[in-house]
Design an enzyme around this catalytic site. Sequence first.
Site, PDB file in Angstrom:
ATOM      1  N   GLY A  70     -18.311   0.497 148.254  1.00  0.00           N
ATOM      2  CA  GLY A  70     -17.544   1.809 148.649  1.00  0.00           C
ATOM      3  C   GLY A  70     -17.376   1.910 150.280  1.00  0.00           C
ATOM      4  N   SER A  71     -17.399   2.942 150.540  1.00  0.00           N
ATOM      5  CA  SER A  71     -17.317   3.205 152.055  1.00  0.00           C
ATOM      6  C   SER A  71     -18.414   2.984 152.948  1.00  0.00           C
ATOM      7  CB  SER A  71     -16.802   5.016 152.209  1.00  0.00           C
ATOM      8  OG  SER A  71     -15.595   5.276 151.497  1.00  0.00           O
TER       9      SER A  71
END
Length: 490
Positions: free
Chosen positions: A218-219
């Site tokens: 993810g981020s």
Amino acid sequence: MNKPLRRIAIFCGLLVLALLVRDNWLQYVRADELKNRDGNHRVLIARYSQPRGNIIVDGQPITGSAETNGIDFKYKRTYKDGPMWAPVTGYASQAYDANQIEKIEDGILTGNDDRLFFNRTIDMITGKKQKGGDVITTLNRKAQEAAFKGLGDKKGAVAALDPRTGKILALASTPSYDPSKIAGATSKDKEAWIGLQPKKAKDDPMLNRALRQTYPPGSTFKVVTAAAALENGKYADIDGPTNSPDPWKLPLSTQPLPNEGDIPCKNASLRQALRYSCNTVFGKLGDDLGKEEMRKEAEKFGFNETIDTPVRAYSSVYPEDMDRPGNAMSAIGQFDNRATPLQMAMVAAAVANDGKLMKPYMVDSLRAPNLNTIEQTDPEQMSQPLSSENAQKLQSMMETVVKEGTGTSAQIPDVTVGGKTGTAQHGVANSKNPYAWFISYAKGDDGSPVAVAVVIEGSNTLRGDIAGGRLAAPIAKGVMQAVLETERDK
């Protein structure tokens, strides 16, 4: 000597020579193979004929040995707070062999290691029973407790490192299991073993999620993308505008890459893009850099490499074979790139350590029964993912995330904390609750003593509440506080 007798003598001599060759072949060349073969029950009997040495944390054993009433096996392994320490120790079982540190350092723990030959000789001369040595770990008890209790009944993992040395300070995985319950060879142990297998236990409690499970990062992977942009000179000023339109269409596609909510991402600076976690900025950065430069930077952080701690961690992956849209999505951690919690702790550690990545390890030393050190692990630099100057820029960006961005839940009074949240898609068309990530570091008086990665798998929390900042960051905060307290007490 007549001819027939000479022939018989030569033949007998050849037979004796063949016997000697065969005997030496079995005793020396094939010794380890025969000793370790599955059918050799004597090895197991010897392994449990005396108490094993211990695995040590903060000077105290987290293992033990108990005398049994068994016919073949006199002792069995015991564990203190077994579920909390299982991802570190592994198990040693009379029926099911051993794994992790218990397996890797079995020779030290049983006293059979060649380096303990002198100790065995002295014990034999003095009539003492053979003793096993100890494995001294790098783990921090308070940090491990904070990680395990923080995870609670959630499914997930925590990995924490000392960025300055690479020492593993915490390694937690939930759900877990108690190795004591499978240490023996009784029907009760068998029943417990069967109940822990994936077919019976749907959450696979024996899976070491900190080392042996890879997730879409993810981020949190945007930290790697930012490092690649800085290292390749794409942007030098982290507070200057980037050439990043919003909306921005994925390359070779008519599909725009969405941001989460109404956030200011058009031409946002690198600092603001990390603070708000702008997909458009980092997706475009990944495309501008290209997959080769992105992969090279990821590999500097440890991706695509097997890491032995000495327990082997699965390789985190930044794929080589991707098209442009795939690379852009990977730059925000949402395509085929995958990472272990240990790997993402390494990312945070390298940034915190001014760009220098130290090799992770969890065995500090091996100790003989007479308390002499027989092997000491020295810190070793693994790579230099980014320059000191660029690392300090990235630190400033990550510290903004915690001060006024998505990571405010990790704030610690009077301590500088840097971090990055992440929410990774889970299931077809993101149909399942996403994974919640948080990576971070905390600075003390002597550099950064701790970097942490936390991942939480699917949760019953409402989707809108699932974010690294809400679920994972408080756990990371607890681990960082535990390490900082330990540093102050030294």
